[in-house]
Design an enzyme around this catalytic site. Structure first.
Site, PDB file in Angstrom:
ATOM      1  N   LYS A 221      17.382 -17.953 -75.032  1.00 47.85           N
ATOM      2  CA  LYS A 221      17.017 -17.306 -73.774  1.00 47.85           C
ATOM      3  C   LYS A 221      16.529 -18.299 -72.715  1.00 47.85           C
ATOM      4  CE  LYS A 221      16.518 -12.585 -75.283  1.00 47.85           C
ATOM      5  NZ  LYS A 221      15.676 -11.387 -75.451  1.00 47.85           N
ATOM      6  N   ARG A 255      15.764 -12.135 -83.962  1.00 48.13           N
ATOM      7  CA  ARG A 255      17.143 -11.781 -83.556  1.00 48.13           C
ATOM      8  C   ARG A 255      17.769 -13.036 -82.975  1.00 48.13           C
ATOM      9  NH1 ARG A 255      19.776 -10.535 -78.924  1.00 48.13           N
ATOM     10  NH2 ARG A 255      21.472  -8.998 -79.068  1.00 48.13           N
TER      11      ARG A 255
HETATM   12  N1  LIG Z   1      15.371  -5.731 -79.789  1.00 54.38           N
HETATM   13  C1  LIG Z   1      15.925  -6.640 -78.954  1.00 54.38           C
HETATM   14  N2  LIG Z   1      17.212  -6.479 -78.546  1.00 54.38           N
HETATM   15  C2  LIG Z   1      17.720  -7.409 -77.696  1.00 54.38           C
HETATM   16  N3  LIG Z   1      18.941  -7.458 -77.116  1.00 54.38           N
HETATM   17  C3  LIG Z   1      18.938  -8.572 -76.327  1.00 54.38           C
HETATM   18  S1  LIG Z   1      20.268  -9.016 -75.312  1.00 54.38           S
HETATM   19  C4  LIG Z   1      19.905 -10.699 -74.998  1.00 54.38           C
HETATM   20  C5  LIG Z   1      21.232 -11.359 -75.152  1.00 54.38           C
HETATM   21  O1  LIG Z   1      21.355 -12.023 -76.205  1.00 54.38           O
HETATM   22  O2  LIG Z   1      22.091 -11.120 -74.296  1.00 54.38           O
HETATM   23  C6  LIG Z   1      19.252 -10.982 -73.691  1.00 54.38           C
HETATM   24  C7  LIG Z   1      19.320 -12.247 -73.169  1.00 54.38           C
HETATM   25  C8  LIG Z   1      18.638 -12.529 -71.983  1.00 54.38           C
HETATM   26  C9  LIG Z   1      17.875 -11.555 -71.367  1.00 54.38           C
HETATM   27  C10 LIG Z   1      17.823 -10.290 -71.910  1.00 54.38           C
HETATM   28  C11 LIG Z   1      18.521 -10.000 -73.071  1.00 54.38           C
HETATM   29  N4  LIG Z   1      17.767  -9.245 -76.405  1.00 54.38           N
HETATM   30  C12 LIG Z   1      16.998  -8.500 -77.257  1.00 54.38           C
HETATM   31  C13 LIG Z   1      15.640  -8.662 -77.700  1.00 54.38           C
HETATM   32  O3  LIG Z   1      14.909  -9.614 -77.340  1.00 54.38           O
HETATM   33  N5  LIG Z   1      15.156  -7.694 -78.556  1.00 54.38           N
END
Ligand SMILES: Nc1nc2[nH]c(S[C@@H](C(=O)O)c3ccccc3)nc2c(=O)[nH]1
Length: 273
Positions: A221, A255
């Site tokens: 991230k 994750r």
């Molecule tokens: N529970 C849970 N579910 C998730 N889904 C994602 S999406 C992620 C990406 O890999 O795109 C992402 C990348 C950058 C910003 C927001 C989201 N991140 C999570 C998390 O931190 N927790």
């Protein structure tokens, strides 16, 4: 600490690895390499072979500014992958969605966990999960994927995130979702500046004190990019550091994209923690 999720009961006393399976053309960091069902299933099977304890299947990227995906498109992306994996791997399958209709269909297709970045706030989401025996991850997000990174504001991010998760816990319990089916997630990168993400990681024990297993998603991230100066494809070492810190501070599930490296790092954490 037991986590009941569909066909499975996980012993979360050791840290678990959730492998990311993006079935999206603009996926966060694998650039749509796995946009087809076959590639996504092959990637998922490889992640299990690398040591993934759980697979998280997502058909709509929720990273900042991501383009929304229609219900039909999301269903067409994720259902074939879940159906095939339900027959081919023996680990819990998580569906990463906030759409209740996708939750319902994914559960029918064999999903064992609903990973909802909107913490079951959409209409009918609570009822759909309560009517099943799947596990659920309740995550904090400020705003929406389209707006969340414009002006994230908090008086005290840890207190506010904890308060939100507490309110969603009460809603889940009121809907009849058993405590052993619930995990909580601070939602790194979902409406947080770097200072907020760092505070949440530093004070993870405050969220741990809510009494539920924590799921943490920091893999590749932008907060890690801000700290190291590395771009998204060069954040493995920072991601490993984040997973070790999070699990040493009590996180039960991380994750991640890089399963083999993370699984090996967490073996050391499990031996020492
Ligand atoms: N529970 C849970 N579910 C998730 N889904 C994602 S999406 C992620 C990406 O890999 O795109 C992402 C990348 C950058 C910003 C927001 C989201 N991140 C999570 C998390 O931190 N927790």
């Amino acid at each position: 600490m037991k986590f009941i999720c569909g066909r499975y009961q996980l012993d979360l006393s050791r840290p678990h690895v959730m492998g990311i399976v993006n079935v999206t053309p603009d996926s966060f960091s694998d650039g749509g390499k796995y946009s087809s069902t076959e590639l996504a299933v092959a990637h998922a099977i490889e992640l299990v072979e690398q040591g993934a304890d759980i697979l998280d299947i997502g058909g709509e990227s929720t990273r900042p500014g991501a383009t929304p995906v229609s219900l039909e498109d999301e269903l067409q992306r994720v259902l074939p992958v879940i159906e095939q994996l339900a027959e081919r791997v023996d680990v819990p399958l998580s569906i990463d969605t906030y759409k209740p209709e996708v939750m319902r269909a994914a559960i029918a297709a064999g999903a064992d966990i609903v990973n909802d970045v909107r913490a079951l706030q959409e209409p009918h989401a609570l009822e759909i999960v309560a009517a099943s025996n799947v596990g659920v991850c309740l995550m904090h997000m400020q705003g929406t994927p389209q707006t969340m990174q414009l002006e994230p504001q908090y008086d005290d991010v840890v207190t506010e995130v904890a308060g939100f998760l507490q309110s969603r816990l009460q809603a889940a319990q009121a809907a009849g979702i058993a405590a052993e089916r619930i995990t909580l997630d601070p939602g790194f990168g979902f409406g947080k500046r770097t200072v907020h993400n760092i505070a949440l990681l530093q004070q993870l024990p405050v969220l741990q004190a809510l009494g539920y297993p924590l799921l943490v998603g920091l893999s590749r991230k932008s907060v890690l990019g801000k700290i190291t100066g590395e771009d998204v494809d060069s954040r493995l070492y920072a991601s490993l550091a984040a997973s070790v810190i999070a699990t040493m501070k009590g996180a039960a599930i991380v994750r991640v994209h890089d399963v083999k490296a993370t699984a090996e790092a967490l073996k050391v954490v499990a031996a020492v923690r």
